[in-house]
Enzyme design. Structure first.
Site, short mmCIF file in Angstrom:
data_model
loop_
_atom_site.label_atom_id
_atom_site.label_comp_id
_atom_site.label_asym_id
_atom_site.label_seq_id
_atom_site.Cartn_x
_atom_site.Cartn_y
_atom_site.Cartn_z
N HIS A 129 0.88 -1.43 0.18
CA HIS A 129 -0.09 0.47 0.29
C HIS A 129 1.30 1.48 0.21
O HIS A 129 0.29 2.03 -0.50
CB HIS A 129 -0.46 0.00 1.17
CG HIS A 129 -2.20 -0.96 0.83
ND1 HIS A 129 -2.32 -2.15 2.44
CD2 HIS A 129 -2.18 -1.82 -0.13
CE1 HIS A 129 -3.23 -2.53 1.95
NE2 HIS A 129 -3.13 -3.28 1.43
N HIS B 69 -3.17 -9.46 5.09
CA HIS B 69 -3.03 -9.15 3.74
C HIS B 69 -1.34 -8.37 3.64
O HIS B 69 -1.48 -8.20 2.26
CB HIS B 69 -3.99 -8.82 3.58
CG HIS B 69 -4.39 -6.84 4.45
ND1 HIS B 69 -3.60 -6.38 4.22
CD2 HIS B 69 -5.28 -6.94 4.84
CE1 HIS B 69 -3.56 -5.08 5.75
NE2 HIS B 69 -4.98 -5.43 5.72
N HIS B 70 -0.63 -8.27 5.10
CA HIS B 70 0.48 -8.15 4.23
C HIS B 70 0.72 -6.56 3.59
O HIS B 70 1.34 -6.10 2.76
CB HIS B 70 1.85 -8.78 3.94
CG HIS B 70 1.11 -10.31 3.78
ND1 HIS B 70 1.74 -10.76 5.39
CD2 HIS B 70 0.61 -11.46 3.06
CE1 HIS B 70 1.03 -12.11 5.23
NE2 HIS B 70 0.65 -12.82 4.35
N CYS B 71 -0.58 -6.04 3.42
CA CYS B 71 -1.03 -4.60 2.86
C CYS B 71 -1.23 -4.23 1.50
O CYS B 71 0.09 -3.31 0.88
CB CYS B 71 0.47 -3.98 3.93
SG CYS B 71 0.31 -2.94 5.64
N THR B 72 -0.77 -6.11 0.98
CA THR B 72 -1.31 -5.46 -0.31
C THR B 72 -2.72 -5.88 -0.61
O THR B 72 -2.76 -7.17 -1.66
CB THR B 72 0.14 -6.64 -0.85
OG1 THR B 72 -0.43 -7.63 -0.08
CG2 THR B 72 1.14 -6.09 -0.92
#
Lengths: 308, 115, 131
Positions: A129, B69-72
């Site tokens: 992100h 979600h591992h920041c993805t």
């Protein structure tokens, strides 16, 4: 506790005090989450304590010896990071809190002044992100479009249509190693093609700089971001590498500290560009940066120096 | 740094082989098949055990892995994974750590009744 | 903690009760736990006195979130909506019956959060005298 028969490996394990502490259930700690944050060796922990016990003062301010010592240590850490990634110039290393802040710095300071309607930002389907949301916001603010290099089912980038994707691209922002599936981007293939298309290249190196030799000049990247806490350094310190010519043309991202040349009630003039861009961050987290002084030498000692 | 890269590679190859011994029981490893094509990061799921449950059971055994979600999130959605467990290696990890991971995964299989 | 995952938790995870959708929905809500991506939707059918006549939930996620939601649906049938809105975390924990670590608390409470949100949303549309 003997965890390995290899003496060198055993010494490395012994350098990390936390690994000798059993869990609350009395189990050996098996730490398999270094991609999130690494553990810290004794040398880094000691460097932080040593700084506060011996050298603490406001850097780039005081004229007394103590402040000079703090400033020297601070700048020496910057020089070590520059050597670590083989930057051509120490001034090309900008301290940030972490990778995320480094990427946001580029988005705000470089992106807002260089992108507009009709331009494109190219990133990939693999991104954290931190290397996606800043570009979504930048695209929304500037009217630029956002495109993605597709990834296959194994998380490997599909480069068949790369040149087409690169048409009109002003910025390519790409992760070096995927934090989720570990795939490695072939930067040696992608970066020259991006440059040929006229794009500036930013690499999110949060997962690569701690784990493999990364040479910013050999890769010929324009910006590269990484975090200290994933590479045995303290939390709260990271860096942005930027080619000097790019940094010099960028306005300050955060203002108010020693990027300032002269301030009146109405207006402000800034220091020379490369200094100003990096030094807006210099007021805080000094302790964390100085932790880097402790971080790099032990690697050299163990023969882990990047240039060794 | 060459040493760290070589060390990560050795552990990743060892872990990929070890995890494959559980593939017949429903363990799925994601990402490039060869260690050389990876950083020291392995995402996986085990049968119908949600990654968070898996990480909780491994934690009881002293094994720390990331789950989620591992920041993805867009990537997870594209791949159709609600979550994955992720083991990652660094200079202080050893083959013993990976053996401990496999033992803990076997414990999780027992808890969840996976034959 | 070693009995973290008791058999009945796994049973609720693999065979969730009241899982699916209602034909006629009087109140519903949906939410996700952004940390782990767990999602839960709750649908309620009410009788004329504002009691829960039927309930269904749907979603996906970890054993803790799904089993907790499943057990919750079993315990609220016949309950007045006002009482559903007042259900406490303690009641849910008692229902779940295993130690929940602080990091997993959001998983355990997701069903409750969604259920209360459905109840409060529905009650907000009621005339004052009916609340």
């Amino acid at each position: 506790m003997i965890v390995t028969g290899d003496p060198k490996q055993a010494q490395i394990v012994a350098d990390f005090p936390i690994l000798a502490k059993p869990t609350s259930r009395g189990r050996r700690l098996v730490y398999l989450d270094s991609a999130s944050s690494s553990q810290k060796p004794r040398a880094v922990i000691d460097a932080l304590v040593h700084y506060y016990e011996n050298d603490n003062a406001n850097i780039h301010r005081g004229v007394y010896e103590l402040a000079a010592r703090a400033t020297d240590a601070f700048e020496a850490a910057r020089a070590k990071v520059a050597r670590f990634v083989n930057a051509a110039d120490t001034a090309e290393i900008v301290w940030t809190r972490n990778t995320t802040e480094a990427i946001n710095l580029v988005s705000f300071s470089w992106g807002l002044g260089n992108l507009g309607p009709g331009d494109a930002i190219l990133t990939s389907q693999l991104e954290h992100h931190s290397n996606l949301v800043p570009w979504q916001l930048l695209a929304a603010k500037t009217g630029a479009s956002l495109r993605f290099i597709p990834a296959d089912a194994n998380g490997e980038l599909q480069l068949d249509n790369l040149d087409q994707l690169l048409t009109g691209v002003k910025l390519l922002a790409l992760t070096h190693i995927s934090n989720t599936i570990g795939s490695i981007a072939p930067l040696d293939v992608i970066v020259p093609r991006a440059h040929a298309a006229g794009a500036v290249v930013l690499v999110d190196a949060a997962q690569s700089v701690p784990h493999m030799p990364v040479d910013v000049q050999a890769l010929d990247v324009d910006f590269l971001a990484a975090s200290g806490h994933k590479m045995c350094g303290p939390t709260g310190i990271g860096f942005l590498y930027g080619k000097r010519a790019l940094l010099e043309a960028m306005p300050p991202f955060l203002t108010g500290g020693d990027m300032i040349k002269r301030v009146s009630y109405e207006t402000t003039s800034y220091n020379d560009a490369a200094v100003e861009v990096r030094s807006r961050h210099q007021q805080h987290r000094r302790r964390d940066r100085l932790g880097c002084c402790g971080r790099l030498p032990p690697r050299s000692r163990d023969g882990l120096d990047p240039r060794a | 740094m060459d040493w760290i890269r070589a060390h990560d590679l050795r552990l990743t190859a060892y872990a990929l082989d070890a995890l494959r011994t559980l593939s017949s029981r429903g363990l799925a490893v994601y990402g490039p098949a060869r260690a050389e094509d990876r950083g020291g990061v392995i995402s996986f799921n085990f049968a119908d055990i949600h990654a968070h449950d898996l990480a909780s059971i491994l934690d009881i055994e002293g094994v720390c892995v990331r789950a989620g979600h591992h920041c993805t999130m867009p990537l997870m959605e594209k791949m159709g994974w609600p979550a994955t467990a992720r083991a990652s290696f660094y200079l202080y990890n050893t083959e013993e750590d990976i053996d401990a991971l496999i033992l803990a995964l076997e414990k999780a299989a027992t808890v969840f009744g996976i034959a | 903690m070693d009995d973290f995952y008791k058999e009945y938790i796994l049973d609720h995870y693999r065979n969730p009760r009241n899982f699916g959708h209602l034909e006629k929905v009087d109140a519903s809500a949906e939410d996700l736990n952004p940390l782990c991506g767990d999602t839960i939707k709750m649908e309620l059918a009410l009788d004329d006195d504002g009691r829960v006549r039927d309930v269904k939930f749907s979603g996906k996620g970890c054993a803790i979130s799904q089993a907790s939601a499943s057990m919750l649906t079993e315990s609220i049938k016949g309950m007045r909506l006002e009482d559903v809105a007042r259900l406490s975390q303690e009641a849910v924990l008692e229902n779940v019956g295993i130690g929940i670590s602080p990091t997993r608390m959001k998983c355990a409470m997701l069903g409750l959060k969604v259920l209360k949100s459905a109840a409060l949303g529905e009650m907000a549309s009621w005339p004052d005298e009916a609340r």
